[in-house]
Design a protein around this motif. Structure first.
Motif, PDB file in Angstrom:
ATOM      1  N   ASP A   1      -9.743  -2.350   8.680  1.00 27.64           N
ATOM      2  CA  ASP A   1      -8.592  -1.629   9.238  1.00 27.64           C
ATOM      3  C   ASP A   1      -7.840  -0.869   8.145  1.00 27.64           C
ATOM      4  O   ASP A   1      -7.392   0.269   8.357  1.00 27.64           O
ATOM      5  CB  ASP A   1      -7.630  -2.608   9.923  1.00 27.64           C
ATOM      6  N   ILE A   2      -7.679  -1.499   7.001  1.00 27.68           N
ATOM      7  CA  ILE A   2      -6.953  -0.847   5.896  1.00 27.68           C
ATOM      8  C   ILE A   2      -7.695   0.416   5.447  1.00 27.68           C
ATOM      9  O   ILE A   2      -7.076   1.473   5.228  1.00 27.68           O
ATOM     10  CB  ILE A   2      -6.780  -1.835   4.730  1.00 27.68           C
ATOM     11  N   TYR A   3      -9.003   0.334   5.317  1.00 26.08           N
ATOM     12  CA  TYR A   3      -9.765   1.522   4.908  1.00 26.08           C
ATOM     13  C   TYR A   3      -9.728   2.606   5.984  1.00 26.08           C
ATOM     14  O   TYR A   3      -9.655   3.801   5.679  1.00 26.08           O
ATOM     15  CB  TYR A   3     -11.201   1.132   4.569  1.00 26.08           C
ATOM     16  N   GLU A   4      -9.763   2.207   7.237  1.00 23.47           N
ATOM     17  CA  GLU A   4      -9.640   3.205   8.302  1.00 23.47           C
ATOM     18  C   GLU A   4      -8.258   3.849   8.278  1.00 23.47           C
ATOM     19  O   GLU A   4      -8.116   5.072   8.423  1.00 23.47           O
ATOM     20  CB  GLU A   4      -9.888   2.565   9.671  1.00 23.47           C
ATOM     21  N   ASP A   5      -7.215   3.032   8.067  1.00 22.45           N
ATOM     22  CA  ASP A   5      -5.858   3.566   8.021  1.00 22.45           C
ATOM     23  C   ASP A   5      -5.673   4.520   6.843  1.00 22.45           C
ATOM     24  O   ASP A   5      -4.942   5.514   6.944  1.00 22.45           O
ATOM     25  CB  ASP A   5      -4.846   2.425   7.938  1.00 22.45           C
ATOM     26  N   LEU A   6      -6.319   4.228   5.717  1.00 24.38           N
ATOM     27  CA  LEU A   6      -6.276   5.152   4.586  1.00 24.38           C
ATOM     28  C   LEU A   6      -6.844   6.506   4.993  1.00 24.38           C
ATOM     29  O   LEU A   6      -6.247   7.559   4.727  1.00 24.38           O
ATOM     30  CB  LEU A   6      -7.079   4.598   3.417  1.00 24.38           C
ATOM     31  N   ALA A   7      -8.008   6.492   5.653  1.00 18.15           N
ATOM     32  CA  ALA A   7      -8.649   7.748   6.035  1.00 18.15           C
ATOM     33  C   ALA A   7      -7.820   8.512   7.056  1.00 18.15           C
ATOM     34  O   ALA A   7      -7.759   9.746   7.018  1.00 18.15           O
ATOM     35  CB  ALA A   7     -10.044   7.467   6.585  1.00 18.15           C
ATOM     36  N   ILE A   8      -7.179   7.789   7.960  1.00 20.13           N
ATOM     37  CA  ILE A   8      -6.326   8.448   8.952  1.00 20.13           C
ATOM     38  C   ILE A   8      -5.128   9.107   8.270  1.00 20.13           C
ATOM     39  O   ILE A   8      -4.677  10.178   8.669  1.00 20.13           O
ATOM     40  CB  ILE A   8      -5.824   7.413   9.988  1.00 20.13           C
ATOM     41  N   SER A   9      -4.633   8.482   7.220  1.00 24.47           N
ATOM     42  CA  SER A   9      -3.350   8.909   6.643  1.00 24.47           C
ATOM     43  C   SER A   9      -3.429  10.219   5.895  1.00 24.47           C
ATOM     44  O   SER A   9      -2.403  10.863   5.666  1.00 24.47           O
ATOM     45  CB  SER A   9      -2.817   7.824   5.703  1.00 24.47           C
ATOM     46  N   GLY A  10      -4.619  10.651   5.467  1.00 25.53           N
ATOM     47  CA  GLY A  10      -4.672  11.919   4.749  1.00 25.53           C
ATOM     48  C   GLY A  10      -5.956  12.108   3.982  1.00 25.53           C
ATOM     49  O   GLY A  10      -6.963  11.437   4.222  1.00 25.53           O
TER      50      GLY A  10
ATOM     51  N   LEU B   1       0.836  -1.191   0.000  1.00 26.73           N
ATOM     52  CA  LEU B   1       0.000   0.000   0.000  1.00 26.73           C
ATOM     53  C   LEU B   1       0.875   1.247   0.000  1.00 26.73           C
ATOM     54  O   LEU B   1       2.070   1.185   0.326  1.00 26.73           O
ATOM     55  CB  LEU B   1      -0.931   0.002   1.214  1.00 26.73           C
ATOM     56  N   TYR B   2       0.276   2.368  -0.354  1.00 20.51           N
ATOM     57  CA  TYR B   2       1.005   3.636  -0.410  1.00 20.51           C
ATOM     58  C   TYR B   2       0.656   4.541   0.766  1.00 20.51           C
ATOM     59  O   TYR B   2       0.704   5.762   0.655  1.00 20.51           O
ATOM     60  CB  TYR B   2       0.710   4.345  -1.732  1.00 20.51           C
ATOM     61  N   PHE B   3       0.311   3.934   1.910  1.00 19.04           N
ATOM     62  CA  PHE B   3       0.041   4.705   3.115  1.00 19.04           C
ATOM     63  C   PHE B   3       0.323   3.819   4.325  1.00 19.04           C
ATOM     64  O   PHE B   3       0.273   2.583   4.233  1.00 19.04           O
ATOM     65  CB  PHE B   3      -1.406   5.211   3.135  1.00 19.04           C
ATOM     66  N   PRO B   4       0.620   4.421   5.485  1.00 15.41           N
ATOM     67  CA  PRO B   4       0.879   3.615   6.682  1.00 15.41           C
ATOM     68  C   PRO B   4      -0.363   2.825   7.069  1.00 15.41           C
ATOM     69  O   PRO B   4      -1.478   3.341   7.038  1.00 15.41           O
ATOM     70  CB  PRO B   4       1.213   4.673   7.752  1.00 15.41           C
ATOM     71  N   ASN B   5      -0.167   1.560   7.433  1.00 11.20           N
ATOM     72  CA  ASN B   5      -1.305   0.715   7.772  1.00 11.20           C
ATOM     73  C   ASN B   5      -0.847  -0.440   8.647  1.00 11.20           C
ATOM     74  O   ASN B   5       0.348  -0.670   8.821  1.00 11.20           O
ATOM     75  CB  ASN B   5      -1.979   0.202   6.499  1.00 11.20           C
ATOM     76  N   ARG B   6      -1.822  -1.180   9.153  1.00 13.59           N
ATOM     77  CA  ARG B   6      -1.525  -2.220  10.135  1.00 13.59           C
ATOM     78  C   ARG B   6      -1.259  -3.598   9.552  1.00 13.59           C
ATOM     79  O   ARG B   6      -0.774  -4.478  10.275  1.00 13.59           O
ATOM     80  CB  ARG B   6      -2.709  -2.328  11.106  1.00 13.59           C
ATOM     81  N   HIS B   7      -1.549  -3.835   8.266  1.00 16.17           N
ATOM     82  CA  HIS B   7      -1.581  -5.213   7.793  1.00 16.17           C
ATOM     83  C   HIS B   7      -0.757  -5.505   6.541  1.00 16.17           C
ATOM     84  O   HIS B   7      -0.426  -6.668   6.302  1.00 16.17           O
ATOM     85  CB  HIS B   7      -3.030  -5.629   7.516  1.00 16.17           C
ATOM     86  N   MET B   8      -0.443  -4.498   5.749  1.00 15.18           N
ATOM     87  CA  MET B   8       0.243  -4.720   4.488  1.00 15.18           C
ATOM     88  C   MET B   8       1.567  -3.960   4.470  1.00 15.18           C
ATOM     89  O   MET B   8       1.722  -2.945   5.148  1.00 15.18           O
ATOM     90  CB  MET B   8      -0.624  -4.239   3.320  1.00 15.18           C
TER      91      MET B   8
ATOM     92  N   LEU C   1      -1.742 -10.744   1.526  1.00 10.82           N
ATOM     93  CA  LEU C   1      -1.232 -10.539   2.873  1.00 10.82           C
ATOM     94  C   LEU C   1       0.163 -11.127   3.024  1.00 10.82           C
ATOM     95  O   LEU C   1       0.462 -12.203   2.491  1.00 10.82           O
ATOM     96  CB  LEU C   1      -2.180 -11.174   3.896  1.00 10.82           C
ATOM     97  N   PRO C   2       1.037 -10.437   3.764  1.00 12.50           N
ATOM     98  CA  PRO C   2       2.415 -10.937   3.902  1.00 12.50           C
ATOM     99  C   PRO C   2       2.531 -12.229   4.713  1.00 12.50           C
ATOM    100  O   PRO C   2       3.493 -12.976   4.544  1.00 12.50           O
ATOM    101  CB  PRO C   2       3.131  -9.781   4.610  1.00 12.50           C
ATOM    102  N   ASP C   3       1.567 -12.483   5.581  1.00 14.99           N
ATOM    103  CA  ASP C   3       1.547 -13.722   6.354  1.00 14.99           C
ATOM    104  C   ASP C   3       0.990 -14.823   5.454  1.00 14.99           C
ATOM    105  O   ASP C   3      -0.217 -14.899   5.209  1.00 14.99           O
ATOM    106  CB  ASP C   3       0.681 -13.533   7.602  1.00 14.99           C
ATOM    107  N   ALA C   4       1.863 -15.700   4.953  1.00 13.16           N
ATOM    108  CA  ALA C   4       1.458 -16.694   3.960  1.00 13.16           C
ATOM    109  C   ALA C   4       0.380 -17.634   4.497  1.00 13.16           C
ATOM    110  O   ALA C   4      -0.569 -17.987   3.784  1.00 13.16           O
ATOM    111  CB  ALA C   4       2.679 -17.498   3.508  1.00 13.16           C
ATOM    112  N   ALA C   5       0.504 -18.044   5.752  1.00 11.49           N
ATOM    113  CA  ALA C   5      -0.477 -18.966   6.319  1.00 11.49           C
ATOM    114  C   ALA C   5      -1.846 -18.304   6.415  1.00 11.49           C
ATOM    115  O   ALA C   5      -2.876 -18.918   6.079  1.00 11.49           O
ATOM    116  CB  ALA C   5      -0.013 -19.437   7.700  1.00 11.49           C
TER     117      ALA C   5
END
Length: 637
Positions: A441-450, A366-373, A406-410
């Protein structure tokens, strides 16, 4: 501190469109007001700033200043056309089930606490017996004589702002109510590592020393302290606590409104829209911003202007082509994008917020700070804000709904939809709670980022009839509804930090052309147009292997017309390259003919993808002819 001129200018333009287009010099007669009506129970709110005798007819250095002559004419016109100015207290009472507002109710508001409100506005309000709401920045009231405020055109001093004595006199008249405009939030704070500044009330500040953003707790504590100080100061000086807060630059979110509610300020204001029905919720009341010294004719035009007639002209932009590991090259790429958008003049940009370097349609990063990617670069906010403030367009964040590698393969393997076609875009199972939590969470993090006007939900939100049997509903319409419900959850997650988001969702053409294909997509135009503000249908005949692209497009338009509000809500998204032939450009003449035919058939909204700003394809000249939202497209000098 610089006044947030650019932010308010752009925000204002999102609501006033081509505001104040009438030349004041032609305003010899009263305007035709046969269409200007505000119905029973509706409230019109007008937003003013400075009122001065010497404001230029048009193009004054302070775009938010209104001449005393024009302001007096506004009051006279409102009085003569049956408008009933009401105080905020009556609006609050009506919202709580008390006496209804009178027909054509209007609330006058004045922001920033400038001295002209006392010297120029107050005498006129007394003459007309019009109540008004005055929002003051308490840190500017009785500004110490040794301090100055950068208010845009010049530095403002003590003599430019009201004093507490003047506020007490105006309040004692019974006409003026005082609102908070914050104590020290009328400024910008650093919003990203590149140094952009954004409104202090909605931005988690970036600290260049620690290389970190404010935490959520730190941000909310900062806003709470400021608003507490402002309300306490008003109560101490005027004896009455404020009932409302006018957020600087109309920049707020649900969290800041909750703080205001807790402090007794349950009314807040926006700068978009013209009027609204009054209900129990008085957050984000629409206001019409008085911009560029409007005459009476200008005011009349705005009040009768139909916003729905404004057409969308959107370019869908790959942020992957702005990104470069070399910061200097990345800056050049961004400048090239901004200049092209300025020259074309679209109304909207659909900006990729995810990284897809392998082009498989799902997000690798992703191109913004986030919790999962992984974050490829902290770039979305930078580019979106530059497009808004430099190119004056509305920017939507283009994001996947299910397509996250997702980076966690499992975890990725456990949540993945096992598609029967190995070429199918990778997608997560929307019926798994972990999927819903992670993507929200990703959509919330997008909104927080700007900054964003809202999400463009990617075309990965689909379900085939042979997928997720036992979890997904067997009925195609029920699957469609399930995915719509999921995207609405995502919009609510983002809306926590960005209120009044506009939603757009991509739709494949097949469900429009053949309703039976809903079984293969879980998509339906009528359902989409009920659920979202716009549906961006992929009007891409070459992608669909059509032998007669124009006939295919004609059929698509005919089907859209059959759907309720089809043309009003549907964006026809054209393709600019033929992906079957190694991205060969569609000839400009063909694109022009297709766009003109669409408009002749009644299509209001157009977009295209991809827009190759690096290689100027389609050419800026051709793009301007097809995709400009200007009335008379021209090159900027």
């Amino acid at each position: 501190m610089r006044r947030w001129m650019i932010f308010v200018l752009v925000l204002a333009m999102t609501s006033v469109g081509s505001a104040w287009a009438t030349d004041a010099g032609t305003a010899a007669q009263a305007p035709d007001m046969t269409r200007v009506e505000v119905g029973n129970g509706e409230l019109l709110v007008l937003s003013y700033h400075d009122i001065r005798d010497d404001v230029a007819r048009k193009g004054d250095p302070d775009a938010y200043a209104v001449s005393t002559q024009n302001f007096a004419a506004h009051l006279d016109w409102l009085s003569g056309h049956g408008y009933r100015p009401v105080p905020l207290s009556e609006v609050i009472a009506a919202s709580r089930g008390g006496k209804p507002l009178p027909p054509k109710a209007v609330l006058l508001t004045f922001d920033d606490g400038l001295r002209s409100i006392y010297t120029h506005v107050f005498p006129l309000l007394r003459a007309y017996r019009y109540p008004a709401l005055m929002a003051v920045v308490t840190g500017w009231v009785d500004l110490p004589r040794e301090q100055q405020v950068d208010y845009g055109p010049r530095m403002f001093t003590h003599d430019d702002f009201v004093t507490w004595d003047q506020l007490r006199e105006m309040q004692a008249s019974g006409l003026i109510e005082i609102a908070s405009h914050s104590d020290n939030l009328h400024r910008g704070v650093t919003s990203n590592p590149q140094g952009n500044t954004m409104p202090a009330a909605i931005t988690r500040e970036w600290d260049s020393k620690t290389q970190r953003y404010e935490t959520e707790a730190q941000y909310l504590a900062r806003v709470r302290k400021d608003l507490t100080d402002s309300a306490a100061r008003i109560k101490r000086e005027l004896g009455v606590a404020p009932q409302s807060v006018v957020w600087p630059y109309a920049a707020y979110n649900s969290q800041t409104n909750a703080i205001a509610d807790q402090l007794g300020m349950t009314v807040t204001f926006d700068l978009e829209g013209r009027h609204q029905k009054i209900g129990a919720d008085l957050h984000g009341l629409a206001r019409l911003l008085m911009f560029d010294n409007p005459t009476v004719n200008d005011l009349a035009y705005e009040l009768r202007h139909d916003e729905e007639l404004d057409g969308v002209r959107a370019l869908q932009i790959d942020l992957d082509y702005v990104y470069d590991a070399d910061p200097a090259q990345q800056a050049r790429n961004l400048d090239k994008l901004i200049e092209r958008v300025k020259q074309i003049g679209p109304s909207h940009i659909f900006l990729q917020a995810f990284a897809d370097p392998d082009g498989n349609g799902s997000a690798d990063a992703l191109y913004f700070p986030n919790r999962h990617m992984p974050m490829r670069a902290d770039l979305y906010n930078r580019v979106a804000w530059q497009l808004k403030t430099r190119a004056h367009v509305k920017v939507f964040a283009w994001l996947p709904v299910l397509g996250y590698e997702l980076p966690d393969a499992a975890l990725r393997d456990r949540l993945a939809i096992k598609a029967s076609n190995p070429k199918e875009t990778f997608r997560l199972n929307p019926f798994e709670p972990d999927t819903r939590r992670i993507v929200a969470d990703i959509y919330e993090d997008l909104a927080i980022s700007g900054y964003t006007e809202g999400p463009l939900f990617h075309d990965d939100a689909l379900l085939r009839e042979d997928e997720l049997r036992g979890q997904a509903p067997a009925d195609p319409a029920a699957r469609t509804a399930a995915l719509i419900g999921f995207t609405q959850e995502l919009a609510r997650a983002a809306g926590k930090w960005r209120p009044k988001l506009i939603t757009v969702r991509n739709l494949f053409a097949a469900p429009v052309l053949d309703p039976n294909s809903e079984a293969w997509f879980a998509q339906d135009l009528a359902a989409f147009n009920r659920a979202y503000d716009y549906t961006a249908v992929m009007a891409m005949p070459w992608m669909e292997n059509s032998r007669d692209p124009q006939a295919w497009m004609d059929h698509l338009v005919a089907q859209v017309k059959k759907s309720p509000r089809g043309l009003a809500r549907t964006i026809f998204e054209l393709q600019t390259v033929d992906w079957r032939q190694r991205d060969k450009p569609i000839p400009a003449a063909r694109l022009k003919a297709m766009a003109h035919r669409l408009q002749a058939d009644g299509a209001r909204h157009l977009a295209w993808y991809p827009d190759n700003f690096i290689d100027d394809q389609p050419s800026t000249r051709d793009a301007r002819e097809i995709m400009s939202a200007r009335g008379f497209p021209y090159l900027e000098r």
